[in-house]
Design a protein around this motif. Structure first.
Motif, PDB file in Angstrom:
ATOM      1  N   LEU A   1     -90.925  73.789  45.004  1.00  0.00           N
ATOM      2  CA  LEU A   1     -90.678  72.681  45.919  1.00  0.00           C
ATOM      3  C   LEU A   1     -90.359  71.398  45.162  1.00  0.00           C
ATOM      4  CD1 LEU A   1     -90.488  71.616  48.753  1.00  0.00           C
ATOM      5  CD2 LEU A   1     -92.986  71.352  48.788  1.00  0.00           C
TER       6      LEU A   1
ATOM      7  N   LEU B   1     -96.083  64.937  49.622  1.00  0.00           N
ATOM      8  CA  LEU B   1     -95.002  64.720  48.656  1.00  0.00           C
ATOM      9  C   LEU B   1     -95.529  64.001  47.422  1.00  0.00           C
ATOM     10  CD1 LEU B   1     -91.968  64.707  47.896  1.00  0.00           C
ATOM     11  CD2 LEU B   1     -91.786  62.538  49.136  1.00  0.00           C
TER      12      LEU B   1
ATOM     13  N   ARG C   1     -86.787  71.531  44.270  1.00  0.00           N
ATOM     14  CA  ARG C   1     -85.939  71.281  45.436  1.00  0.00           C
ATOM     15  C   ARG C   1     -85.926  69.796  45.792  1.00  0.00           C
ATOM     16  NH1 ARG C   1     -88.358  76.034  47.543  1.00  0.00           N
ATOM     17  NH2 ARG C   1     -89.512  74.873  49.122  1.00  0.00           N
ATOM     18  N   VAL C   2     -87.061  69.146  45.660  1.00  0.00           N
ATOM     19  CA  VAL C   2     -87.122  67.714  45.935  1.00  0.00           C
ATOM     20  C   VAL C   2     -86.257  66.943  44.951  1.00  0.00           C
ATOM     21  CG1 VAL C   2     -88.625  65.679  45.856  1.00  0.00           C
ATOM     22  CG2 VAL C   2     -89.362  67.742  47.084  1.00  0.00           C
TER      23      VAL C   2
ATOM     24  N   ALA D   1     -87.048  65.464  55.174  1.00  0.00           N
ATOM     25  CA  ALA D   1     -86.043  66.498  54.940  1.00  0.00           C
ATOM     26  C   ALA D   1     -86.672  67.829  54.543  1.00  0.00           C
ATOM     27  CB  ALA D   1     -85.062  66.037  53.861  1.00  0.00           C
ATOM     28  N   HIS D   2     -87.868  67.777  53.951  1.00  0.00           N
ATOM     29  CA  HIS D   2     -88.538  69.002  53.502  1.00  0.00           C
ATOM     30  C   HIS D   2     -89.695  69.400  54.420  1.00  0.00           C
ATOM     31  CE1 HIS D   2     -86.313  67.793  49.898  1.00  0.00           C
ATOM     32  NE2 HIS D   2     -86.343  69.069  49.564  1.00  0.00           N
ATOM     33  N   HIS D   3     -89.811  68.700  55.550  1.00  0.00           N
ATOM     34  CA  HIS D   3     -90.815  69.040  56.564  1.00  0.00           C
ATOM     35  C   HIS D   3     -92.237  69.003  56.001  1.00  0.00           C
ATOM     36  CE1 HIS D   3     -87.361  70.222  58.989  1.00  0.00           C
ATOM     37  NE2 HIS D   3     -86.979  71.020  58.006  1.00  0.00           N
ATOM     38  N   ILE D   4     -92.508  68.006  55.176  1.00  0.00           N
ATOM     39  CA  ILE D   4     -93.856  67.808  54.642  1.00  0.00           C
ATOM     40  C   ILE D   4     -94.249  66.351  54.856  1.00  0.00           C
ATOM     41  CG2 ILE D   4     -93.640  69.631  52.905  1.00  0.00           C
ATOM     42  CD1 ILE D   4     -93.011  67.495  50.830  1.00  0.00           C
TER      43      ILE D   4
ATOM     44  N   VAL E   1     -87.253  61.784  52.084  1.00  0.00           N
ATOM     45  CA  VAL E   1     -87.369  63.028  51.325  1.00  0.00           C
ATOM     46  C   VAL E   1     -88.407  63.944  51.969  1.00  0.00           C
ATOM     47  CG1 VAL E   1     -88.037  64.040  49.112  1.00  0.00           C
ATOM     48  CG2 VAL E   1     -86.607  61.975  49.164  1.00  0.00           C
TER      49      VAL E   1
ATOM     50  N   HIS F   1     -82.699  67.466  45.859  1.00  0.00           N
ATOM     51  CA  HIS F   1     -82.375  66.696  47.066  1.00  0.00           C
ATOM     52  C   HIS F   1     -82.132  65.234  46.723  1.00  0.00           C
ATOM     53  CE1 HIS F   1     -82.599  65.578  51.368  1.00  0.00           C
ATOM     54  NE2 HIS F   1     -83.227  64.502  50.924  1.00  0.00           N
TER      55      HIS F   1
END
Length: 353
Positions: free
Chosen positions: A209, A242, A212-213, A234-237, A231, A216
């Motif tokens: 993850l 984060l 990916r962050v 966009a990652h549903h967290i 951010v 992104h």
């Protein structure tokens, strides 16, 4: 072959049509929309580099899009040599390339790579010129997964290819063939290197993850709204989660965003040249909305103002911008942000062969 395009709607003396359809005949079928609603105006010149076709385009601001509709055209309206990987060497102006969820911005001296077998868009916000080399899929002989690591991206060594592209017109067949073979080898080498890096990242990354962050962030640097909140969304967290992900990293999310933006600004400013963009336009391109804030942040990171940096780098191009900014050497990346080609605009010209 030279197609000269003017404002008139009638064919020129050489039989060419004065609109964006010429781009479709020279490249691939696509939709061409001039900025500002005016007519298409420019010059399209075609030639060969050994066994490869080369198209030079000089034109005003426009957006060109190849969509699923173009890919579904009958065989007789498709590129005569089949689909190809396009290698565009930008010689003036800027371009934003979108393909495979990546958004890449290139300026003079940069190289953009895209695959005509998949949807893409090219946005030229100002008058521009570019050389486009057509590399057939069968020539590259790359697995689709490896090819996708190269397409939709920007590299900074396009300027090194320009002399070969412009001088090849007077070169003999053997010389032109060697240059063409070298360009194909370069693409294959870049693909192999990116495949190796991707495999290493998969093997050694403790938390995918985080990777990916970071990706992104690189793909959305030009978006002024990029922030830890955006951010996380966009990652549903959550934002809290984060920040927790980055507790083991050498930076915070907000600092990473600013550092990457500054690195890209430093890279563009270092190119200099008579047609170099202004400091303000470079800052805006990479997501800075406040010029005063950008100047302070740049001086804090590099020890000099943006203008001083441009002057100094004009005489010393060997310094790594990441090292000066306190980062790791060799980690400069090209910006990307997700997105799909926009739908056809009213009044657009659909270019076909």
């Amino acid at each position: 072959m030279s197609l000269v395009l003017t404002r008139g709607a009638e064919p020129e003396g050489d039989g060419t049509v004065s609109d964006g359809r010429a781009l479709g005949r020279a490249l691939v079928p696509m939709t061409v929309v001039p900025h500002g609603g005016g007519p298409f105006e420019g010059r399209v010149t075609g030639g060969r580099l050994g066994h490869l076709r080369v198209t030079t385009v000089e034109a005003g601001p426009l957006r060109a899009s190849r969509t699923a509709r173009h890919l579904a055209l009958p065989a007789g309206e498709r590129p005569p040599g089949g689909e190809f990987v396009a290698v565009g060497v930008q010689t003036s102006g800027s371009v934003t390339l979108v393909q495979d969820g990546r958004r890449s911005v290139a300026g003079p001296g940069d190289l953009v790579v895209y695959d005509t077998a998949r949807p893409f868009s090219l946005d030229y916000p100002e008058r521009f010129s570019t050389h486009v080399v057509h590399v057939p899929h069968r020539t590259l002989a790359l697995p689709d997964g490896d090819a996708r690591l190269v397409t939709g991206t920007v590299a900074g060594f396009g300027a090194a290819l320009t002399p070969f592209l412009t001088a090849s017109t007077g070169a003999g067949q053997a010389v032109a063939g060697r240059i063409a073979a070298g360009l194909v080898d370069l693409l294959v080498t870049v693909a192999a290197e990116r495949t190796r890096l991707a495999e290493s990242a998969r093997d050694g990354e403790a938390d995918p993850l985080v990777a990916r962050v970071r990706d992104h962030i690189d793909r959305h640097l030009a978006d002024p709204a990029l922030s830890p909140e955006a951010v996380a969304r966009a990652h549903h967290i959550s934002v809290r989660y984060l920040h927790r992900l980055f507790e083991g990293e050498d930076t915070t999310v907000r600092k990473l965003i600013q550092r990457r933006r500054l690195e890209e600004c430093a890279r563009v400013l270092a190119r200099g040249g008579r047609t170099a963009p202004t400091v303000a336009s470079v800052a805006q391109r990479w997501g800075f909305v406040n010029p005063a804030h950008f100047s302070r942040a740049f001086r804090d990171a590099y020890g000099v103002s943006p203008r001083e940096w441009r002057t100094l780098r004009g005489t010393d191009s060997g310094t790594d911008t990441n090292l000066l900014a306190g980062g790791d050497p060799g980690t400069n990346g090209d910006p990307h942000s997700g997105g799909a080609p926009e739908p056809t605009a009213p009044g657009a010209v659909v270019a076909t062969h």
